[in-house]
Design an enzyme around this catalytic site. Structure first.
Site, PDB file in Angstrom:
ATOM      1  CB  VAL A   9      -0.862   0.060   1.170  1.00 58.03           C
ATOM      2  CG1 VAL A   9      -2.114  -1.130   1.171  1.00 58.03           C
ATOM      3  CG2 VAL A   9      -0.291   0.027   2.604  1.00 58.03           C
ATOM      4  CB  SER A  10       0.293   4.595  -1.397  1.00 59.04           C
ATOM      5  OG  SER A  10       0.297   3.955  -2.865  1.00 59.04           O
ATOM      6  CB  SER A  11      -0.205   6.357   2.674  1.00 59.18           C
ATOM      7  OG  SER A  11      -1.413   5.980   2.857  1.00 59.18           O
TER       8      SER A  11
END
Length: 183
Positions: A9-11
């Site tokens: 996931v990105s964050s």
């Protein structure tokens, strides 16, 4: 032959739980995951680790191709690295088979769409920033350097390197602060 799962996931505010459950349900005996941007392979230690230890006959499993790469170039590099090691790629939510011409074509199309989505998001972000600036709402990141303190230390006879070390900032920041003063 091992099924090795990779989730991303990105964050830090996003959750990996659904991906991790899907990868385990897909038969992955090893699952690695990280919270980092997918726009580049740089800084993705877990992915690098997988690509380093994956062996012939192993299978890299992701839920979707965009979890693996957000650019067609990175995706192709990853697939080439897997192929060089005799490993394959599978996505649980997308019909990908890199052993056929049609499967490779579909994989590349998914990669192009992932990159396109990233570019659209970046364009929308830049449009939003431009609108906010025009409305006087967007001020940018708050200043972390006190230009007055830089000028004060310079007036005391300190050089740029000394000022940078004293304030724990870069020399370029010292020069920018000094350029901002009226000569």
């Amino acid at each position: 032959m091992a099924a090795i799962g990779y989730g991303r996931v990105s964050s830090t505010g996003q959750d990996l739980t659904v991906q991790l459950q899907a990868l385990k349900a897909a038969g992955c005996t090893i699952v690695r995951a990280e919270k980092v941007s997918g726009t580049s392979t740089q800084g993705r230690a877990e992915l690098a680790s997988i690509l380093e230890f994956i062996r012939e006959g192993d299978e890299l499993v992701v839920t979707r191709v965009d979890r693996l790469a957000r650019s067609i170039g990175d995706l192709q590099d990853i697939v080439r690295a897997l192929k060089a090691r005799g490993a394959t790629l599978r996505a649980t939510e997308q019909p990908i088979d890199t052993s056929t011409a049609a499967g490779k074509c579909f994989l590349d199309m998914l990669g192009v769409f992932a990159e396109f989505e990233t570019n659209l998001r970046r364009e929308r972000q830049m449009e939003g920033i431009a609108k906010a600036k025009a409305a006087g709402v967007y001020k940018g990141r708050p200043a972390t350097i006190d230009p007055e303190k830089v000028r004060e230390l310079r007036a005391q006879g300190m050089g740029a390197s000394e000022i940078a070390k004293a304030l724990k900032i870069g020399r370029a920041s010292v020069y920018r602060a000094l350029d901002g003063q009226a000569s």
